[in-house]
Scaffold this motif. Sequence first.
Motif, PDB file in Angstrom:
ATOM      1  N   THR A 201       7.593   6.004   4.762  1.00 30.94           N
ATOM      2  CA  THR A 201       6.671   5.939   5.848  1.00 30.94           C
ATOM      3  C   THR A 201       6.795   7.101   6.753  1.00 30.94           C
ATOM      4  O   THR A 201       6.065   7.778   7.001  1.00 30.94           O
ATOM      5  CB  THR A 201       6.599   4.668   6.539  1.00 30.94           C
ATOM      6  OG1 THR A 201       6.144   3.703   5.491  1.00 30.94           O
ATOM      7  CG2 THR A 201       5.674   4.543   7.716  1.00 30.94           C
ATOM      8  N   ILE A 202       8.263   7.154   7.223  1.00 30.56           N
ATOM      9  CA  ILE A 202       8.496   8.382   7.959  1.00 30.56           C
ATOM     10  C   ILE A 202       8.296   9.728   7.444  1.00 30.56           C
ATOM     11  O   ILE A 202       7.523  10.386   7.917  1.00 30.56           O
ATOM     12  CB  ILE A 202      10.048   8.100   8.334  1.00 30.56           C
ATOM     13  CG1 ILE A 202      10.160   6.873   9.279  1.00 30.56           C
ATOM     14  CG2 ILE A 202      10.489   9.498   9.145  1.00 30.56           C
ATOM     15  CD1 ILE A 202      11.849   6.984   9.670  1.00 30.56           C
ATOM     16  N   PHE A 203       8.992  10.016   6.318  1.00 36.04           N
ATOM     17  CA  PHE A 203       8.553  11.368   5.530  1.00 36.04           C
ATOM     18  C   PHE A 203       7.279  11.660   5.347  1.00 36.04           C
ATOM     19  O   PHE A 203       6.791  12.757   5.461  1.00 36.04           O
ATOM     20  CB  PHE A 203       9.522  11.437   4.260  1.00 36.04           C
ATOM     21  CG  PHE A 203      11.118  11.532   4.646  1.00 36.04           C
ATOM     22  CD1 PHE A 203      11.321  12.795   5.169  1.00 36.04           C
ATOM     23  CD2 PHE A 203      11.879  10.492   4.442  1.00 36.04           C
ATOM     24  CE1 PHE A 203      12.823  12.985   5.606  1.00 36.04           C
ATOM     25  CE2 PHE A 203      13.238  10.715   4.666  1.00 36.04           C
ATOM     26  CZ  PHE A 203      13.587  11.785   5.459  1.00 36.04           C
TER      27      PHE A 203
ATOM     28  N   LYS B 276       0.734  -1.139   0.190  1.00 35.29           N
ATOM     29  CA  LYS B 276      -0.128   0.021  -0.028  1.00 35.29           C
ATOM     30  C   LYS B 276       0.825   1.222  -0.015  1.00 35.29           C
ATOM     31  O   LYS B 276       0.677   2.198  -0.536  1.00 35.29           O
ATOM     32  CB  LYS B 276      -0.889   0.051   1.175  1.00 35.29           C
ATOM     33  CG  LYS B 276      -1.980  -0.945   1.274  1.00 35.29           C
ATOM     34  CD  LYS B 276      -2.756  -1.030   2.387  1.00 35.29           C
ATOM     35  CE  LYS B 276      -3.988  -1.949   2.410  1.00 35.29           C
ATOM     36  NZ  LYS B 276      -4.765  -1.910   3.549  1.00 35.29           N
ATOM     37  N   VAL B 277       1.948   1.161   0.850  1.00 36.56           N
ATOM     38  CA  VAL B 277       2.886   2.395   0.790  1.00 36.56           C
ATOM     39  C   VAL B 277       3.416   2.737  -0.389  1.00 36.56           C
ATOM     40  O   VAL B 277       3.539   3.580  -0.954  1.00 36.56           O
ATOM     41  CB  VAL B 277       3.838   2.054   2.079  1.00 36.56           C
ATOM     42  CG1 VAL B 277       5.023   3.170   1.710  1.00 36.56           C
ATOM     43  CG2 VAL B 277       3.332   1.992   3.227  1.00 36.56           C
ATOM     44  N   ARG B 278       4.007   1.612  -1.130  1.00 30.80           N
ATOM     45  CA  ARG B 278       4.652   1.708  -2.333  1.00 30.80           C
ATOM     46  C   ARG B 278       3.804   2.321  -3.412  1.00 30.80           C
ATOM     47  O   ARG B 278       4.105   3.059  -4.293  1.00 30.80           O
ATOM     48  CB  ARG B 278       5.186   0.431  -2.865  1.00 30.80           C
ATOM     49  CG  ARG B 278       6.525   0.038  -2.277  1.00 30.80           C
ATOM     50  CD  ARG B 278       7.303  -1.105  -2.711  1.00 30.80           C
ATOM     51  NE  ARG B 278       8.167  -1.551  -1.794  1.00 30.80           N
ATOM     52  CZ  ARG B 278       9.568  -0.966  -2.377  1.00 30.80           C
ATOM     53  NH1 ARG B 278       9.559  -0.146  -3.233  1.00 30.80           N
ATOM     54  NH2 ARG B 278      10.539  -1.472  -1.506  1.00 30.80           N
TER      55      ARG B 278
ATOM     56  N   GLY C  95      -0.778   8.079  11.847  1.00 27.67           N
ATOM     57  CA  GLY C  95       0.409   8.496  11.217  1.00 27.67           C
ATOM     58  C   GLY C  95       1.714   8.481  11.948  1.00 27.67           C
ATOM     59  O   GLY C  95       2.568   7.785  11.593  1.00 27.67           O
ATOM     60  N   LEU C  96       1.388   8.923  13.108  1.00 26.57           N
ATOM     61  CA  LEU C  96       2.951   9.238  13.889  1.00 26.57           C
ATOM     62  C   LEU C  96       2.959   7.838  14.616  1.00 26.57           C
ATOM     63  O   LEU C  96       4.322   7.543  14.899  1.00 26.57           O
ATOM     64  CB  LEU C  96       2.515  10.187  15.116  1.00 26.57           C
ATOM     65  CG  LEU C  96       2.533  11.827  14.502  1.00 26.57           C
ATOM     66  CD1 LEU C  96       2.253  12.565  15.761  1.00 26.57           C
ATOM     67  CD2 LEU C  96       3.841  12.080  14.056  1.00 26.57           C
ATOM     68  N   ARG C  97       1.967   7.198  14.817  1.00 33.00           N
ATOM     69  CA  ARG C  97       2.168   5.879  15.157  1.00 33.00           C
ATOM     70  C   ARG C  97       2.838   4.962  14.353  1.00 33.00           C
ATOM     71  O   ARG C  97       3.824   4.184  14.846  1.00 33.00           O
ATOM     72  CB  ARG C  97       0.884   5.175  15.702  1.00 33.00           C
ATOM     73  CG  ARG C  97       1.297   3.781  16.450  1.00 33.00           C
ATOM     74  CD  ARG C  97      -0.184   3.221  17.031  1.00 33.00           C
ATOM     75  NE  ARG C  97      -1.027   2.651  16.169  1.00 33.00           N
ATOM     76  CZ  ARG C  97      -2.419   2.200  16.523  1.00 33.00           C
ATOM     77  NH1 ARG C  97      -2.885   2.005  17.504  1.00 33.00           N
ATOM     78  NH2 ARG C  97      -2.973   1.734  15.337  1.00 33.00           N
TER      79      ARG C  97
END
Length: 209
Positions: free
Chosen positions: A108-110, A5-7, A175-177
């Motif tokens: 994911t971080i950015f 999903k991220v990609r 998001g932060l989690r």
Amino acid sequence: MENMKVRQAYYEELEKNQLAVRKLRHDMNNHLGVIGSFLEEKEYDKALAYFKELNITAAARNRKFCENSLVNAVINAKYNLALEKNIDCFVNIELDNLLAMDDVSLCTIFANLLDNAIEAAQKVPDREARRISLKARYTGESLCIEVENSRTGELAESKAGLLTTKPDKENHGYGLRSVRDVVESYGGHMDITPAADAFRVTIWIGSLV
């Protein structure tokens, strides 16, 4: 499944940027016609100004923030989104040769940090006060990332123990989690520093060799 999903999301954002560039190229004959008309009329200042504007527009869609093409695409997408929201952005990144962390983790971080920063900054009524600062540096062993944004309104805790301004607190704060989960998986640490008119997240991950 989460990685897929991220990609997918990030490649869609990359495609969006590339579509804007292709549209600009498609319209290039019209742009060249305008410049040619200025030159024929010996209006050189207007021709130069138009050319500079074209150059800025094309470059703005695909700035080079770092050598990692996927991460660069994500930051470009978020940067352009912030500009559309009238948010002033400062980006200073040194992430060359960060081989010990996979692309999905970095993105994911950015992506999550910048999404949260944009969401908060765009709510500031004074457009002149809307700002986001992104700093990241990899020293060869450790990674440090800091994202700070202007904000307004009250902050509250989510169930995950992370701060959110959204009314549906049970279903937000993820998001932060997600960022914290990635950071902790690499043995790192994340600090959240809220202030009256600003919000800062600092990440440090050591021993990335």
